[in-house]
Design a protein around this motif. Structure first.
Motif, PDB file in Angstrom:
ATOM      1  N   PHE A  96     -31.065  17.947 -16.503  1.00  0.00           N
ATOM      2  CA  PHE A  96     -32.117  17.371 -15.674  1.00  0.00           C
ATOM      3  C   PHE A  96     -33.474  17.720 -16.277  1.00  0.00           C
ATOM      4  N   VAL A  97     -34.477  16.963 -15.868  1.00  0.00           N
ATOM      5  CA  VAL A  97     -35.859  17.244 -16.258  1.00  0.00           C
ATOM      6  C   VAL A  97     -36.620  17.634 -14.995  1.00  0.00           C
ATOM      7  N   LEU A  98     -37.239  18.811 -15.016  1.00  0.00           N
ATOM      8  CA  LEU A  98     -38.032  19.267 -13.871  1.00  0.00           C
ATOM      9  C   LEU A  98     -39.449  18.731 -14.024  1.00  0.00           C
ATOM     10  N   PHE A  99     -39.849  17.878 -13.094  1.00  0.00           N
ATOM     11  CA  PHE A  99     -41.156  17.238 -13.178  1.00  0.00           C
ATOM     12  C   PHE A  99     -42.288  18.261 -13.086  1.00  0.00           C
ATOM     13  N   GLY A 100     -42.089  19.288 -12.272  1.00  0.00           N
ATOM     14  CA  GLY A 100     -43.089  20.352 -12.143  1.00  0.00           C
ATOM     15  C   GLY A 100     -44.177  20.030 -11.141  1.00  0.00           C
ATOM     16  N   PHE A 130     -44.435  25.501 -17.696  1.00  0.00           N
ATOM     17  CA  PHE A 130     -45.881  25.260 -17.740  1.00  0.00           C
ATOM     18  C   PHE A 130     -46.373  25.111 -19.181  1.00  0.00           C
ATOM     19  N   LEU A 131     -45.718  25.793 -20.119  1.00  0.00           N
ATOM     20  CA  LEU A 131     -46.168  25.792 -21.513  1.00  0.00           C
ATOM     21  C   LEU A 131     -45.263  24.995 -22.445  1.00  0.00           C
ATOM     22  N   ALA A 132     -44.060  24.629 -21.975  1.00  0.00           N
ATOM     23  CA  ALA A 132     -43.085  23.956 -22.840  1.00  0.00           C
ATOM     24  C   ALA A 132     -43.304  22.447 -22.869  1.00  0.00           C
ATOM     25  N   GLN A 133     -42.992  21.856 -24.005  1.00  0.00           N
ATOM     26  CA  GLN A 133     -43.037  20.402 -24.117  1.00  0.00           C
ATOM     27  C   GLN A 133     -41.840  19.788 -23.396  1.00  0.00           C
ATOM     28  N   SER A 134     -40.669  20.402 -23.601  1.00  0.00           N
ATOM     29  CA  SER A 134     -39.453  19.928 -22.950  1.00  0.00           C
ATOM     30  C   SER A 134     -39.209  20.744 -21.681  1.00  0.00           C
ATOM     31  N   LYS A 135     -39.138  20.050 -20.550  1.00  0.00           N
ATOM     32  CA  LYS A 135     -38.982  20.730 -19.261  1.00  0.00           C
ATOM     33  C   LYS A 135     -37.566  20.524 -18.711  1.00  0.00           C
ATOM     34  N   THR A 136     -36.592  20.528 -19.612  1.00  0.00           N
ATOM     35  CA  THR A 136     -35.216  20.259 -19.205  1.00  0.00           C
ATOM     36  C   THR A 136     -34.535  21.524 -18.691  1.00  0.00           C
ATOM     37  N   ILE A 137     -33.500  21.294 -17.886  1.00  0.00           N
ATOM     38  CA  ILE A 137     -32.617  22.360 -17.428  1.00  0.00           C
ATOM     39  C   ILE A 137     -31.201  21.786 -17.433  1.00  0.00           C
ATOM     40  N   SER A 138     -30.261  22.551 -17.939  1.00  0.00           N
ATOM     41  CA  SER A 138     -28.890  22.043 -18.047  1.00  0.00           C
ATOM     42  C   SER A 138     -28.283  21.816 -16.665  1.00  0.00           C
ATOM     43  N   PHE A 139     -27.239  21.001 -16.625  1.00  0.00           N
ATOM     44  CA  PHE A 139     -26.536  20.717 -15.373  1.00  0.00           C
ATOM     45  C   PHE A 139     -26.046  22.023 -14.745  1.00  0.00           C
ATOM     46  N   HIS A 142     -39.658  18.034  -8.766  1.00  0.00           N
ATOM     47  CA  HIS A 142     -39.843  19.369  -8.213  1.00  0.00           C
ATOM     48  C   HIS A 142     -39.993  20.338  -9.374  1.00  0.00           C
ATOM     49  N   PHE A 143     -40.303  21.616  -9.067  1.00  0.00           N
ATOM     50  CA  PHE A 143     -40.416  22.601 -10.141  1.00  0.00           C
ATOM     51  C   PHE A 143     -39.185  23.497 -10.217  1.00  0.00           C
ATOM     52  N   PHE A 144     -38.201  23.280  -9.318  1.00  0.00           N
ATOM     53  CA  PHE A 144     -36.906  23.955  -9.439  1.00  0.00           C
ATOM     54  C   PHE A 144     -35.837  23.081  -8.803  1.00  0.00           C
TER      55      PHE A 144
END
Length: 312
Positions: free
Chosen positions: A12-16, A85-94, A176-178
């Motif tokens: 997933f990608v966390l929009f933040g 906040f600092l990463a280009q890729s805001k992904t998180i694994s399933f 969301h951010f989490f």
């Protein structure tokens, strides 16, 4: 078809909170400072209670577990949020998303139950002082704490398993951010009716039942305090429970708003702001609330600092 949908989403990608680089840098510095303070404050309370024999009472046993839960569920969210906040890729694994959801929900549900146990402890201390040590025995305290952790873990496991058995066949961007339950239900292309019912039922049962325990306990406490004739006695009794009441008001206010609503009323942008409060801000407030408003904690801290200064 369902099998395909499950296998297509591997991350997933966390929009933040924002995509503005300047704002992200400011938020990184701010939330890093808050998170470090959370760790120092809550670990400090745990250590202070462990090394001071005068704090080895049921009230502080519950408080040390509350501090552990605060730093634990904050640590389930804050590190990944800070990196994003600092990463280009805001992904998180399933799997990472599922683990984050499970840990956060388990610790948060356990905190509800421990807050209720603390309210009951306050009720016994003020309304039944002569029977306090008999009622709040070590065995009872351990049973209440174990029950809180087990109940939180089971409830969280149900939510996590049901949420991640859904199909995610469209966008994989979580607004969301989490990894929280409501935004993932919005993202799913499956029927989420059962998930919504269980979310409302389980969260409703845990939060409503513990809130009722707290409400009833403090109703008895208030009645007992009003029967105290001396002003000094009333003041001491109020001080015993004021810190806990402040923590309860902050915690339950945000949680009841977030999770006891139908999904049609979710406003994810507004919910993210509320989520920041209970995932990042609230864990740092507890040590301040309990240390600044608690004379025994302040005295124990002063004695520890004085011993350290004397030993040097």
């Amino acid at each position: 078809m369902s099998r395909e949908n499950h296998t297509t989403v591997t991350e997933f990608v966390l929009f933040g909170l924002t995509h503005c680089p300047e704002v992200e840098v400011v938020l990184f510095v701010l939330f890093l400072a808050i998170y470090i303070t959370t760790l120092v404050g809550n670990i400090g309370i745990i250590v202070l209670i462990c090394i001071n024999s005068c704090l080895h009472t049921p009230m502080y046993f519950f408080l040390s577990n509350l501090a552990f839960l605060d730093l634990s569920y904050s640590s389930a969210i804050a590190p990944k949020m800070l990196v994003n906040f600092l990463a280009q890729s805001k992904t998180i694994s399933f799997a990472g998303c599922a683990m984050q959801m499970y840990l956060f929900a388990a610790f948060a549900d356990a905190e509800c139950l421990i807050l209720a146990a603390m309210a009951y402890d306050c009720y016994v201390a003020i309304c039944k002082p002569l029977l306090y040590m008999a009622i709040m025995s070590q065995r009872v305290c351990v049973f209440l704490i174990a029950g809180a952790y087990i109940s939180g873990s089971v409830s969280s496991l149900v939510h996590t398993c049901l949420t991640f058995s859904l199909s995610f066949c469209g966008s994989n961007v979580i607004n969301h951010f989490f990894c929280d339950i409501p935004p993932l239900l919005v993202l799913s292309c499956s029927d989420t009716h059962i998930n919504e019912i269980l979310l409302f039922a389980l969260c409703g049962f845990i939060q409503t039942s513990t809130f009722l325990v707290i409400l009833i306990s403090y109703a008895y406490v208030l009645a007992a305090i009003l029967r105290i004739h001396s002003t000094e006695g009333r003041h001491k009794a109020f001080n015993t429970c004021t810190s806990h009441l402040m923590a309860v008001a902050l915690f339950y206010g945000t949680f009841l708003f977030m999770y006891l609503r139908p999904s049609s009323t979710y406003s994810l942008d507004a919910d993210k702001v509320v989520s920041v409060f209970y995932t990042v801000v609230f864990p740092v407030l507890n040590p301040l609330i309990y240390s600044l408003r608690n004379k025994e904690v302040k005295d124990a801290l002063m004695r520890m600092l004085e011993r350290k200064e004397f030993s040097q």
